[in-house]
Scaffold this motif. Structure first.
Motif, PDB file in Angstrom:
ATOM      1  N   CYS A 214      -5.051  -0.863   8.546  1.00 43.82           N
ATOM      2  CA  CYS A 214      -5.772  -1.283   7.351  1.00 43.82           C
ATOM      3  C   CYS A 214      -5.460  -2.759   7.109  1.00 43.82           C
ATOM      4  O   CYS A 214      -4.367  -3.222   7.408  1.00 43.82           O
ATOM      5  CB  CYS A 214      -5.374  -0.440   6.140  1.00 43.82           C
ATOM      6  N   LYS A 215      -6.442  -3.452   6.592  1.00 41.97           N
ATOM      7  CA  LYS A 215      -6.238  -4.872   6.298  1.00 41.97           C
ATOM      8  C   LYS A 215      -6.980  -5.207   5.019  1.00 41.97           C
ATOM      9  O   LYS A 215      -8.161  -4.881   4.868  1.00 41.97           O
ATOM     10  CB  LYS A 215      -6.743  -5.750   7.446  1.00 41.97           C
ATOM     11  N   GLN A 216      -6.274  -5.855   4.110  1.00 37.22           N
ATOM     12  CA  GLN A 216      -6.889  -6.171   2.817  1.00 37.22           C
ATOM     13  C   GLN A 216      -7.834  -7.353   2.950  1.00 37.22           C
ATOM     14  O   GLN A 216      -7.546  -8.341   3.626  1.00 37.22           O
ATOM     15  CB  GLN A 216      -5.820  -6.473   1.765  1.00 37.22           C
ATOM     16  N   ASP A 217      -8.994  -7.224   2.307  1.00 32.10           N
ATOM     17  CA  ASP A 217      -9.997  -8.286   2.294  1.00 32.10           C
ATOM     18  C   ASP A 217     -10.524  -8.381   0.867  1.00 32.10           C
ATOM     19  O   ASP A 217     -11.471  -7.693   0.489  1.00 32.10           O
ATOM     20  CB  ASP A 217     -11.131  -7.964   3.272  1.00 32.10           C
ATOM     21  N   GLY A 218      -9.876  -9.221   0.067  1.00 32.70           N
ATOM     22  CA  GLY A 218     -10.242  -9.315  -1.344  1.00 32.70           C
ATOM     23  C   GLY A 218      -9.874  -8.040  -2.076  1.00 32.70           C
ATOM     24  O   GLY A 218      -8.736  -7.589  -2.029  1.00 32.70           O
ATOM     25  N   ASP A 219     -10.856  -7.425  -2.727  1.00 39.94           N
ATOM     26  CA  ASP A 219     -10.595  -6.196  -3.468  1.00 39.94           C
ATOM     27  C   ASP A 219     -10.960  -4.951  -2.666  1.00 39.94           C
ATOM     28  O   ASP A 219     -11.145  -3.872  -3.223  1.00 39.94           O
ATOM     29  CB  ASP A 219     -11.353  -6.199  -4.799  1.00 39.94           C
ATOM     30  N   THR A 220     -11.077  -5.106  -1.333  1.00 38.13           N
ATOM     31  CA  THR A 220     -11.341  -3.953  -0.459  1.00 38.13           C
ATOM     32  C   THR A 220     -10.358  -3.962   0.706  1.00 38.13           C
ATOM     33  O   THR A 220      -9.678  -4.959   0.981  1.00 38.13           O
ATOM     34  CB  THR A 220     -12.777  -3.963   0.106  1.00 38.13           C
ATOM     35  N   VAL A 238     -13.264  14.497   0.517  1.00 37.56           N
ATOM     36  CA  VAL A 238     -12.372  13.346   0.577  1.00 37.56           C
ATOM     37  C   VAL A 238     -11.291  13.624   1.619  1.00 37.56           C
ATOM     38  O   VAL A 238     -10.786  14.747   1.728  1.00 37.56           O
ATOM     39  CB  VAL A 238     -11.735  13.050  -0.798  1.00 37.56           C
ATOM     40  N   VAL A 239     -10.967  12.615   2.409  1.00 37.08           N
ATOM     41  CA  VAL A 239      -9.918  12.724   3.413  1.00 37.08           C
ATOM     42  C   VAL A 239      -8.846  11.686   3.091  1.00 37.08           C
ATOM     43  O   VAL A 239      -9.154  10.496   2.921  1.00 37.08           O
ATOM     44  CB  VAL A 239     -10.456  12.485   4.843  1.00 37.08           C
ATOM     45  N   ILE A 240      -7.609  12.141   2.984  1.00 38.05           N
ATOM     46  CA  ILE A 240      -6.498  11.216   2.784  1.00 38.05           C
ATOM     47  C   ILE A 240      -6.170  10.599   4.137  1.00 38.05           C
ATOM     48  O   ILE A 240      -5.738  11.294   5.056  1.00 38.05           O
ATOM     49  CB  ILE A 240      -5.255  11.938   2.227  1.00 38.05           C
ATOM     50  N   ILE A 241      -6.408   9.315   4.275  1.00 44.89           N
ATOM     51  CA  ILE A 241      -6.156   8.618   5.540  1.00 44.89           C
ATOM     52  C   ILE A 241      -4.923   7.741   5.396  1.00 44.89           C
ATOM     53  O   ILE A 241      -4.815   6.929   4.475  1.00 44.89           O
ATOM     54  CB  ILE A 241      -7.371   7.754   5.952  1.00 44.89           C
ATOM     55  N   TRP A 242      -4.009   7.918   6.339  1.00 49.16           N
ATOM     56  CA  TRP A 242      -2.791   7.103   6.378  1.00 49.16           C
ATOM     57  C   TRP A 242      -2.953   6.058   7.469  1.00 49.16           C
ATOM     58  O   TRP A 242      -3.307   6.373   8.607  1.00 49.16           O
ATOM     59  CB  TRP A 242      -1.578   7.989   6.644  1.00 49.16           C
ATOM     60  N   ALA A 243      -2.700   4.804   7.104  1.00 46.80           N
ATOM     61  CA  ALA A 243      -2.927   3.699   8.042  1.00 46.80           C
ATOM     62  C   ALA A 243      -1.826   2.650   7.895  1.00 46.80           C
ATOM     63  O   ALA A 243      -1.187   2.530   6.852  1.00 46.80           O
ATOM     64  CB  ALA A 243      -4.293   3.061   7.777  1.00 46.80           C
ATOM     65  N   ARG A 244      -1.632   1.902   8.966  1.00 52.87           N
ATOM     66  CA  ARG A 244      -0.590   0.860   9.001  1.00 52.87           C
ATOM     67  C   ARG A 244      -1.186  -0.477   8.568  1.00 52.87           C
ATOM     68  O   ARG A 244      -2.179  -0.939   9.128  1.00 52.87           O
ATOM     69  CB  ARG A 244      -0.012   0.752  10.407  1.00 52.87           C
ATOM     70  N   ASP A 245      -0.582  -1.075   7.579  1.00 52.70           N
ATOM     71  CA  ASP A 245      -1.034  -2.378   7.074  1.00 52.70           C
ATOM     72  C   ASP A 245      -0.736  -3.445   8.126  1.00 52.70           C
ATOM     73  O   ASP A 245       0.408  -3.639   8.536  1.00 52.70           O
ATOM     74  CB  ASP A 245      -0.303  -2.686   5.770  1.00 52.70           C
ATOM     75  N   GLU A 246      -1.770  -4.139   8.563  1.00 56.75           N
ATOM     76  CA  GLU A 246      -1.594  -5.157   9.600  1.00 56.75           C
ATOM     77  C   GLU A 246      -0.694  -6.296   9.136  1.00 56.75           C
ATOM     78  O   GLU A 246      -0.025  -6.938   9.956  1.00 56.75           O
ATOM     79  CB  GLU A 246      -2.958  -5.723  10.019  1.00 56.75           C
ATOM     80  N   ASP A 247      -0.648  -6.550   7.855  1.00 58.65           N
ATOM     81  CA  ASP A 247       0.142  -7.663   7.347  1.00 58.65           C
ATOM     82  C   ASP A 247       1.598  -7.280   7.100  1.00 58.65           C
ATOM     83  O   ASP A 247       2.520  -7.997   7.508  1.00 58.65           O
ATOM     84  CB  ASP A 247      -0.484  -8.207   6.061  1.00 58.65           C
ATOM     85  N   SER A 248       1.838  -6.146   6.451  1.00 55.82           N
ATOM     86  CA  SER A 248       3.215  -5.756   6.107  1.00 55.82           C
ATOM     87  C   SER A 248       3.823  -4.764   7.095  1.00 55.82           C
ATOM     88  O   SER A 248       5.031  -4.549   7.094  1.00 55.82           O
ATOM     89  CB  SER A 248       3.234  -5.128   4.713  1.00 55.82           C
ATOM     90  N   ASN A 249       2.998  -4.165   7.944  1.00 53.42           N
ATOM     91  CA  ASN A 249       3.417  -3.149   8.906  1.00 53.42           C
ATOM     92  C   ASN A 249       3.891  -1.858   8.226  1.00 53.42           C
ATOM     93  O   ASN A 249       4.501  -1.010   8.862  1.00 53.42           O
ATOM     94  CB  ASN A 249       4.525  -3.663   9.838  1.00 53.42           C
ATOM     95  N   GLN A 250       3.610  -1.722   6.936  1.00 55.01           N
ATOM     96  CA  GLN A 250       3.957  -0.516   6.194  1.00 55.01           C
ATOM     97  C   GLN A 250       2.766   0.448   6.146  1.00 55.01           C
ATOM     98  O   GLN A 250       1.606   0.031   6.253  1.00 55.01           O
ATOM     99  CB  GLN A 250       4.388  -0.868   4.768  1.00 55.01           C
ATOM    100  N   VAL A 251       3.084   1.740   5.999  1.00 54.56           N
ATOM    101  CA  VAL A 251       2.034   2.754   5.941  1.00 54.56           C
ATOM    102  C   VAL A 251       1.483   2.857   4.517  1.00 54.56           C
ATOM    103  O   VAL A 251       2.248   2.900   3.551  1.00 54.56           O
ATOM    104  CB  VAL A 251       2.573   4.129   6.390  1.00 54.56           C
ATOM    105  N   LYS A 252       0.175   2.892   4.423  1.00 58.13           N
ATOM    106  CA  LYS A 252      -0.489   3.057   3.130  1.00 58.13           C
ATOM    107  C   LYS A 252      -1.469   4.220   3.218  1.00 58.13           C
ATOM    108  O   LYS A 252      -1.919   4.602   4.301  1.00 58.13           O
ATOM    109  CB  LYS A 252      -1.213   1.776   2.724  1.00 58.13           C
TER     110      LYS A 252
END
Length: 454
Positions: A214-220, A238-252
């Motif tokens: 996942c990567k943040q782009d403004g408010d999305t 709805v599906v709960i999706i767990w993804a790794r933040d490209e910037d922080s390397n933490q799971v969101k």
């Protein structure tokens, strides 16, 4: 049928029973109280009582004990209100699901028509407080998992994904606004949830790095990647999706709605277990998720692990249900199946198998009962849940194997209601943490040394 008619029928039956015996019983129990209880029975329960009373009047008949996998009477530890919930769910499973379970399992299709009926049981989000949830104990949540799996492990899995993993993620990690939006509707089963953690190349190693990003782009947020083995995903709202933040390397975590552009869920085919469960492979292709749909309190894999810890106890209970269903069906079969002019239940080797099965089942039940007590006392640890998952999934394998064995060749036929449990036990053995991973969690706790590969 009116209460008066029920009582009248029961008294008529009692005339067929030894009156001296009734006189003796009346000295020990309050007969008016018994009659009042009879008046509260539904038609199905009354029919069972009538059948039992009739059998008492048949002289010379060999009286067989009831088929009940709760050998240590753990149900007696439940309150009357909790017992009513248990019986309500058991009746639903036996009346509504048992007749259709083999057919839908064989066709690998899901009985969508039962969702509104299941919703009326009011057991989704059973142990959660607020948001329309019953606020019951985690012990009762475990009992429910057992009762569902006792008849159909697939349906139990569907429910566990929706009520446990999906609702649990929102309950533990969502903002107040997200909880208010989703939990009441999911509790009423008007919206169905799924949980997307496992990936084609990442199963046990999820904590070490997810491929989905996942990567943040403004408010999305922009999500890319793939998920695999995601139950309910072909029809979930709805599906709960767990993804790794490209910037922080933490799971969101993210609430991904089924209409999201770039989200595709493809049904997995040719499974040998949990065939009724609609597992899917998910593709996330530049899915744009608003910040308002990011789970606001999910900021690392520790938060994901908290959800898994909360639900792992229910999976152990699910293994108990699988074993109990296999045992009770096998026991019923051995009482009816005759060879050499006798029911095979009267043979020593068959009884040995049955007692081994019951021993495993009883050990599993008592372990899970204590596990749920710890959870209700907020004393549950990862290693507590992992030990139960390891032990119960292993013992379930043994129970279902013996159940099939005492049934001979008939044990592999769906119509005898054991073959499904044999196959489904293999899925329980692997999901919510494999035997090996859960073993290492317990091993680390008791030795102080981590044997995980880093």
């Amino acid at each position: 049928m009116s209460i008066f008619s029920k009582v009248k029928q029961t008294f008529a039956l009692m005339k067929e029973v030894d009156l001296d015996a009734i006189a003796k019983i009346s000295k020990k129990i309050d007969l008016p109280e018994v009659m009042a209880a009879v008046g509260e029975l539904d038609d199905r329960q009354l029919k069972g009582l009538m059948k039992m009373l009739k059998s008492q009047g048949k002289k010379g008949q060999h009286k067989l004990p009831p088929i009940d996998g709760d050998f240590y009477d753990l149900a007696l530890q439940l309150t009357p209100e909790q017992r009513k919930i248990q019986i309500k769910v058991r009746n639903f499973m036996e009346d509504e699901i048992q007749p259709i379970a083999n057919d839908f399992w064989n066709r690998a299709e899901f009985p969508h028509h039962i969702i509104p009926k299941m919703a009326k049981l009011n057991i989704a989000g059973l142990a959660y407080k607020g948001y329309g949830c019953p606020g019951e104990t985690f012990l009762m949540e475990g009992i429910m998992a057992m009762e569902l799996a006792r008849v159909d492990v697939s349906l139990s899995t569907f429910f566990g994904v929706h009520s446990g993993l999906a609702m649990g993620s929102i309950y533990l990690c969502g903002s107040e606004e997200q909880k208010q939006e989703w939990l009441p509707k999911m509790q009423r089963m008007e919206r169905i949830g799924a949980f997307g953690l496992t990936e084609p190349e990442v199963g046990s190693g999820a904590a070490g790095g997810l491929g989905t990003t996942c990567k943040q782009d403004g408010d999305t947020w922009i999500l890319n990647g793939n998920k695999k083995w995601i139950g309910n995903a072909t029809f979930a709202d709805v599906v709960i999706i767990w993804a790794r933040d490209e910037d922080s390397n933490q799971v969101k975590g993210f609430l991904v709605r089924k209409e999201t552009e770039g989200f595709t869920a493809t049904k997995m085919e040719n499974k040998m277990a949990l065939r009724t469960v609609q597992n899917a492979e998910i593709t996330l292709d530049n899915c744009r998720i608003p910040e308002s749909d990011r789970l606001q309190n999910a900021n690392s894999f520790k938060d994901t692990a908290a959800v898994l810890k909360m639900t792992r106890a229910a999976v152990a209970w699910q293994a108990v249900g699988c074993a109990r269903g296999a045992y009770e069906n096998a026991l019923k079969y051995t009482k009816k199946r005759e060879q050499f002019g006798r029911p095979i239940a009267s043979f020593q080797l068959i009884q040995n198998h049955l007692v081994e099965m019951l021993s495993n089942l009883t050990a599993m039940q008592t372990l899970c009962f204590r596990l749920s007590e710890l959870q209700d006392q907020e004393l549950l640890t990862d290693e507590h849940a992992s030990l139960a998952k390891v032990f119960c999934s292993m013992r379930t394998r043994d129970v279902v194997s013996r159940a099939r064995e005492v049934m001979g060749g008939n044990g592999i036929l769906l119509e005898y209601n054991v073959a499904r449990f044999v196959a489904d036990a293999e899925a329980i053995y692997s999901y919510e943490g494999t035997k090996e991973i859960n073993t290492l969690i317990v091993g680390r706790a008791i030795t102080g040394y981590s044997a995980f590969v880093s």
